[in-house]
Design a protein around this motif. Structure first.
Motif: not given
Length: 813
Positions: A705-710, A724-730, A783-787
């Protein structure tokens, strides 16, 4: 006396020499033109014959190949005859001159038609059939006279049947139709084209009748018709194409010129000898001619218009041809007529009679007057008449000269222009916008519609008042009277060459209205540079925008409260730790103080730890209070790192509750942003919270369970900014719902309200940024989503003017 006589004789000799020389040159050019056009006509006739020959040869070839039966032959022969008028008939002739089948033109008389079973007479057309059989090639007969008096030729195209002569296809060609449709019209218009036999017999066309010779027909310059003849191929020498030039009037002109020059020479000699004797008679003739010239000159002043002469009693004494053509009445019907005249309409007799009395009495307007005129067929047209006195050679007035011009069409155009102007004004007066046009550096108002007059009255004060209130529209300062360098100095250069409209929103206190003002520079009908203002009442729209802005602010506050409500348990758990630590430190210190087993240093250390835990709890509460506090959007120069730290501090509370790890990658030397930090923090918290819920929905194990904010700098369309990139593996977003996630009240979560992403997008776009979303794939599996949120740097957008509106959030749909 000999000098003028010799000069006249030399002049006469030069004229005759030039006449002979140019006449011969002209005749030589005519001969060349006739020969060239004869060859052209012969070639066109030859091509037409070859086309018919080729068509008949195809029929013969189809018969020889046995691909054409008698019925089909008749159909094709009928098509050929009906399409080409020079064909009188096409027949299939057997080897023994019997007519097997064929088709005759409807114009052929019954006795001249050839029928099936009929045998051609032996030696027909000098044995053309036998010659075609022996030569095995198409053969044309000599001209044959038909029963209707015309001439025709027969064309025989032989064919073989099993290497033996099987017969021929015979086509009968009418020479008169061949001439009519084969020779180009431009040749027929200039020449007399005929077809003649080798013995001179006229076969087709009309020959020119021999022109009668004049008394000087034998002279060198006498015009003679040019003629040229060529044999008509492929018929042969039996038919000649003769082209003869149509006789122009040059012969008669040459004779007239000769006699005229001779008569003028004789008259000149006679005048030289009798000048003194006839001087008095010539003077009398000149006086008579002067009187006639004055009379004619008064009528010739308006030669293109109708002219009418009235005597002093009002009787018509003269009308010209133009006057008769206009009215339809002949000269005999008008001369001598008195009022009421035939061309007066019955309903206008009284008015026209009064006008006639004014004419006779000399009371005429210099600019003329308009009157209705009735034609002989009863139709009415309008004319403008000009009246002037008619003076004779002795200076006495003998009548009145009237010139008449038809003004029906100008009058119709003037009425249409007036109607067009009325329609134009009606349309502009019916608009809800106030339109005004005024020249530069002037208080004159050139045009104003009804709405402008209702708002500002009739003067130019409203136009000038709107220009004063509008800071976005350039207003020229008044030019000094002595400064004549450039009257257009200060105008925008692009507005002088292009119709570019300026837009501005102004508030007019006198009206209590908000107006949207558009302006542009125009070239007026008189060539002056003018300024047009179009003012639209946008008070209702401004009120709606203010209401929408208020609703958006309330929606943002409600969204933050909803977010805090959803995070309430996580926040309570986060506050429980420092509060429990404070309680434990306090209980421990109380117990040890009662027992007297605590030192001062230990007490200070415990109190410091208690203070830090209290500060931690207060910081959390202060951050939550600042986040949910209701306030208007206030863009300030904000630090990206501080906004990211504030957002992750609150979002990490919720993520830890879902056992989600948050990794933040913050680039160095990020440019500052001109944004409202609370709104941007709200966007980041919403995206991070959605990422944690997506991972919780996907059921990932705790270790994954990992969320990345770049956060990195990025250029978009040549503008610097921060991404701002919010990337998850949901579980990602269903592809069919990806286009609708920003719609109001639409949510992919079972308990979602559908305003979070809509509000986030509105906040980002109000800061001139972009919000995009995409799914992440591992092969074909999501495998996830990226905003991604991109915001422009502070240096990119220009600061708003003092009079401009604040940036407002869009209303929720």
């Amino acid at each position: 006396m000999l000098g003028p006589l010799v000069s006249v004789l030399l002049f006469l000799s030069a004229i005759l020499t030039a006449l002979v020389y140019f006449t011969r040159e002209d005749q030589a050019r005519e001969r060349e033109a006739v020969a060239r056009d004869t060859e052209y006509a012969q070639q066109r006739l030859r091509l037409r014959l070859l086309e018919r020959q080729e068509q008949v040869m195809r029929l013969a070839r189809d018969i020889a190949n046995r691909t054409l039966e008698e019925t089909a032959f008749v159909a094709q022969a009928e098509s050929l005859v009906l399409q080409h008028p020079e064909l009188l008939g096409v027949h299939w002739i057997g080897p023994y001159r019997e007519v097997i089948t064929g088709f005759n033109s409807p114009v052929v008389e019954p006795r001249g038609q050839r029928r099936s079973g009929q045998r051609l007479p032996p030696g027909l057309a000098d044995g053309a059939f036998e010659l075609a059989r022996d030569l095995h090639q198409p053969v044309y007969s000599r001209p044959l006279r038909r029963d209707d008096g015309g001439w025709s030729v027969l064309m025989f195209v032989p064919f073989e049947n099993q290497r033996r002569f099987g017969g021929a296809v015979m086509a009968e060609l009418a020479l008169d139709n061949l001439l009519r449709y084969g020779v180009p019209p431009e040749v027929l218009a200039r020449y007399a084209v005929t077809l003649e036999g080798e013995d001179g017999t006229l076969l087709a066309g009309e020959a020119l009748a021999p022109a009668p010779r004049g008394p000087l027909g034998h002279l060198p310059w006498a015009a003679r018709p040019q003629s040229h003849a060529l044999s008509l191929s492929p018929v042969g020498n039996s038919v000649l194409v003769r082209v003869e030039g149509l006789r122009a009037e040059r012969d008669r002109t040459a004779e007239v010129l000769f006699w005229l020059v001779g008569a003028m020479s004789v008259a000149t000699i006679w005048m030289l000898l009798a000048n003194m004797r006839h001087s008095r008679r010539r003077l009398q003739a000149q006086r008579a001619l002067l009187a006639e010239t004055n009379f004619r000159r008064a009528m010739e002043n308006s030669m293109l218009t109708g002219m009418r002469v009235l005597d002093l009693e009002g009787r018509i004494t003269y009308v010209n041809r133009a006057f008769c053509d206009m009215t339809g009445w002949s000269e005999e019907e008008l001369i001598g007529a008195t009022a009421p005249f035939p061309y007066w309409p019955e309903s206008e007799h009284e008015h026209l009679m009064a006008r006639l009395q004014d004419e006779i009495s000399g009371r005429n307007t210099p600019g003329g007057f308009e009157v209705p005129v009735k034609r002989k067929n009863g139709s009415i047209f309008y004319a403008r008449m000009y009246v002037s006195p008619l003076i004779d050679a002795q200076g006495r007035q003998t009548g009145w000269m009237t010139s008449m011009t038809d003004i029906t069409e100008p009058r119709r155009i003037r009425e249409e222009l007036a109607a067009s102007y009325d329609r134009f004004v009606t349309v502009l007066d019916s608009l809800d916008e106030a339109i005004s046009v005024a020249p530069l550096h002037s208080h004159e108002l050139l045009f104003a519609n009804r709405m402008y007059r209702n708002w500002f009255g009739e003067g130019s004060a409203g136009h000038e008042r709107m220009l004063e209130l509008c800071a976005a529209v350039p207003v020229l300062p008044a030019q000094d009277v002595q400064d004549q360098v450039d009257s257009l100095m200060g105008l925008p250069a692009d507005a002088l060459v292009e119709a570019i409209a300026e837009h501005a929103q102004i508030h007019v206190p006198e009206l209590g209205k908000w107006l949207e003002l558009r302006t542009r520079y125009l070239t007026w009908v008189d060539g002056r540079l003018v300024q047009m203002l179009i003012a639209t009442d946008i008070t209702a729209r401004r009120q709606a925008e203010e209401q929408a802005k208020l609703q958006a602010e309330r929606a943002a506050t409600a969204s933050r409260l909803i977010t805090m409500g959803e995070m309430a348990s996580s926040v309570a758990h986060e506050l429980n730790q420092p509060l429990t630590a404070i309680s434990n430190y306090a209980s421990g210190m109380i117990s040890r103080l009662r027992q007297g087993r605590i030192e001062t240093d230990e007490l200070l250390g415990a109190l410091e730890k208690t203070a830090r835990q209290a500060q931690r709890a207060g910081s959390i509460i202060q951050r939550i209070r600042a986040f949910v506090k209701k306030s208007e959007p206030h863009p300030t120069l904000s630090d990206v790192g501080q906004m990211v730290a504030n957002a992750t501090e609150l979002a990490d509370i919720e993520l830890r509750r879902h056992l989600v790890r948050l990794n933040v990658y913050l680039a160095e030397r990020l440019p500052p942003l001109m944004v409202d930090p609370i709104l941007i923090e709200q966007v980041l918290i919403n995206l991070l919270k959605n990422a944690g819920e997506s991972i919780q929905c996907a059921g990932r194990p705790p270790g994954q369970r990992l969320v990345e904010l770049t956060v990195t700098p990025r250029q978009v369309d040549g503008r610097d900014g921060v991404e701002f990139v919010v990337r998850d593996n949901g579980c990602g977003i269903p592809p069919e719902h990806l286009e609708r996630i920003y719609d109001a009240f639409y949510s992919t979560k079972t308990e979602g309200m559908g305003i979070g992403l809509k509000l986030c997008r509105s906040i980002v776009e109000s800061h001139h940024g972009r919000l995009t979303a995409r799914n992440l794939y591992n092969g074909e599996q999501v495998s996830g989503c990226e905003f991604s949120v991109w915001l422009p740097a502070a240096a990119a957008p220009a600061k708003p003017d003092a009079g401009s509106d604040k940036t407002s959030l869009p209303t929720l749909g």
